[in-house]
Design a protein around this motif. Structure first.
Motif, PDB file in Angstrom:
ATOM      1  N   HIS A 171      -2.424 -10.786   5.882  1.00 37.93           N
ATOM      2  CA  HIS A 171      -2.569 -10.024   4.646  1.00 37.93           C
ATOM      3  C   HIS A 171      -3.904 -10.390   4.014  1.00 37.93           C
ATOM      4  N   THR A 172      -4.807  -9.423   3.923  1.00 37.98           N
ATOM      5  CA  THR A 172      -6.151  -9.661   3.395  1.00 37.98           C
ATOM      6  C   THR A 172      -6.456  -8.648   2.284  1.00 37.98           C
ATOM      7  N   PRO A 173      -5.771  -8.770   1.152  1.00 34.88           N
ATOM      8  CA  PRO A 173      -5.937  -7.789   0.076  1.00 34.88           C
ATOM      9  C   PRO A 173      -7.307  -7.876  -0.581  1.00 34.88           C
ATOM     10  N   GLY A 174      -7.585  -6.860  -1.371  1.00 39.63           N
ATOM     11  CA  GLY A 174      -8.840  -6.783  -2.119  1.00 39.63           C
ATOM     12  C   GLY A 174      -9.429  -5.390  -2.061  1.00 39.63           C
ATOM     13  N   HIS A 175      -9.646  -4.895  -0.854  1.00 35.83           N
ATOM     14  CA  HIS A 175     -10.071  -3.498  -0.711  1.00 35.83           C
ATOM     15  C   HIS A 175      -8.947  -2.577  -1.169  1.00 35.83           C
ATOM     16  N   THR A 176      -7.730  -2.932  -0.788  1.00 30.62           N
ATOM     17  CA  THR A 176      -6.506  -2.357  -1.332  1.00 30.62           C
ATOM     18  C   THR A 176      -5.492  -3.491  -1.456  1.00 30.62           C
ATOM     19  N   PRO A 177      -4.407  -3.291  -2.218  1.00 31.41           N
ATOM     20  CA  PRO A 177      -3.424  -4.378  -2.368  1.00 31.41           C
ATOM     21  C   PRO A 177      -2.757  -4.782  -1.064  1.00 31.41           C
ATOM     22  N   GLY A 178      -2.555  -3.820  -0.180  1.00 27.49           N
ATOM     23  CA  GLY A 178      -1.851  -4.105   1.062  1.00 27.49           C
ATOM     24  C   GLY A 178      -2.743  -4.155   2.288  1.00 27.49           C
ATOM     25  N   ALA A 179      -4.022  -4.355   2.096  1.00 27.69           N
ATOM     26  CA  ALA A 179      -4.926  -4.405   3.249  1.00 27.69           C
ATOM     27  C   ALA A 179      -4.545  -5.569   4.163  1.00 27.69           C
ATOM     28  N   ASP A 223       0.813  -1.223   0.000  1.00 27.90           N
ATOM     29  CA  ASP A 223       0.000   0.000   0.000  1.00 27.90           C
ATOM     30  C   ASP A 223       0.844   1.270   0.000  1.00 27.90           C
ATOM     31  N   ARG A 224       2.129   1.140  -0.299  1.00 24.91           N
ATOM     32  CA  ARG A 224       2.994   2.318  -0.235  1.00 24.91           C
ATOM     33  C   ARG A 224       2.595   3.382  -1.267  1.00 24.91           C
ATOM     34  N   LEU A 225       2.078   2.967  -2.444  1.00 28.36           N
ATOM     35  CA  LEU A 225       1.679   3.958  -3.440  1.00 28.36           C
ATOM     36  C   LEU A 225       0.450   4.731  -2.982  1.00 28.36           C
ATOM     37  N   LEU A 226      -0.518   4.034  -2.391  1.00 28.21           N
ATOM     38  CA  LEU A 226      -1.683   4.727  -1.843  1.00 28.21           C
ATOM     39  C   LEU A 226      -1.270   5.681  -0.726  1.00 28.21           C
ATOM     40  N   TRP A 227      -0.369   5.227   0.140  1.00 28.75           N
ATOM     41  CA  TRP A 227       0.114   6.090   1.218  1.00 28.75           C
ATOM     42  C   TRP A 227       0.665   7.397   0.663  1.00 28.75           C
TER      43      TRP A 227
END
Length: 209
Positions: free
Chosen positions: A124-132, A90-94
């Motif tokens: 690690h439970t991705p889907g809502h975001t890649p790094g969720a 999620d570094r790009l979203l951050w």
């Protein structure tokens, strides 16, 4: 001193893909009278700091990097000296919210965090975001799911960086496999349990949330 989980509700805006929505967020504090960690520092560093009181903050943990879950993270970290932790994916979203500041550390699946003598497992439970991620505390019979699983269904997947089949896999394989009486503490709205949500998985798939 026993470990407890406290909720602080803060209000602000969620912004993505050119849209903006008013939201109420659940900020979770896990700890005892001496130390704590904060999960999803949303909107209001003053309210979170007041709820912490004089406890030592060990970490600021973000379940994902949508702005409404991280916008108070730098301020809270600066006040307390606690590191901000986020999954690497999620570094790009951050960077959309905090382009001038990186997280202090990156989380990965199965990493263990500790606070007040209690172990918390990173899932690690991705889907809502890649790094969720979700945070499972077996001793407390609780999982904190961010925006991956709510009372009544999966988190939203209609915006950038999200993917419906992936969130369904995460819920099916990582969350609904937890003990049935596990309490689910969510990023918004009321809590639920694995028992309450598990029977509806096929309905969610059919509706294509």
């Amino acid at each position: 001193m026993s470990v407890r989980i406290e909720r602080v509700v803060t209000s602000g805006s969620f912004t993505l893909d050119g849209g903006s929505w008013d939201v109420d967020n659940n900020v979770w504090i896990i700890g005892n009278d001496d130390e704590a960690l904060v999960v999803d520092p949303a909107h209001d560093a003053d309210a979170i700091t007041a709820a912490l009181g004089d406890r030592r903050l060990t970490a600021v943990v973000c379940t994902h990097a949508h702005n409404d879950h991280i916008n108070a993270a730098p301020a809270l970290a600066d006040r307390t000296g606690a590191p901000v932790l986020l999954h690497l994916d999620d570094r790009l979203l951050w960077s959309q919210t905090h382009p001038e500041r990186s997280p202090d550390g990156y989380l990965c699946d199965q990493r263990r965090l500790g606070v007040a003598g209690t172990e918390i497992q990173v899932l690690h439970t991705p889907g809502h975001t890649p790094g969720a991620i979700s945070l499972y505390a077996p001793e407390l019979g609780t999982v904190l799911t961010g925006d991956t699983l709510f009372a009544g269904g999966p988190g939203a997947t209609g915006r950038s960086f999200s993917h419906f089949p992936t969130i369904i896999r995460s819920i099916r394989d990582r969350l609904l496999t937890l003990p049935p009486d596990t309490t689910v503490l969510t990023g918004h709205g009321p809590s639920t349990t694995v028992t309450d949500e598990a029977p509806h998985l096929n309905d969610w798939i059919a509706r294509g949330h």
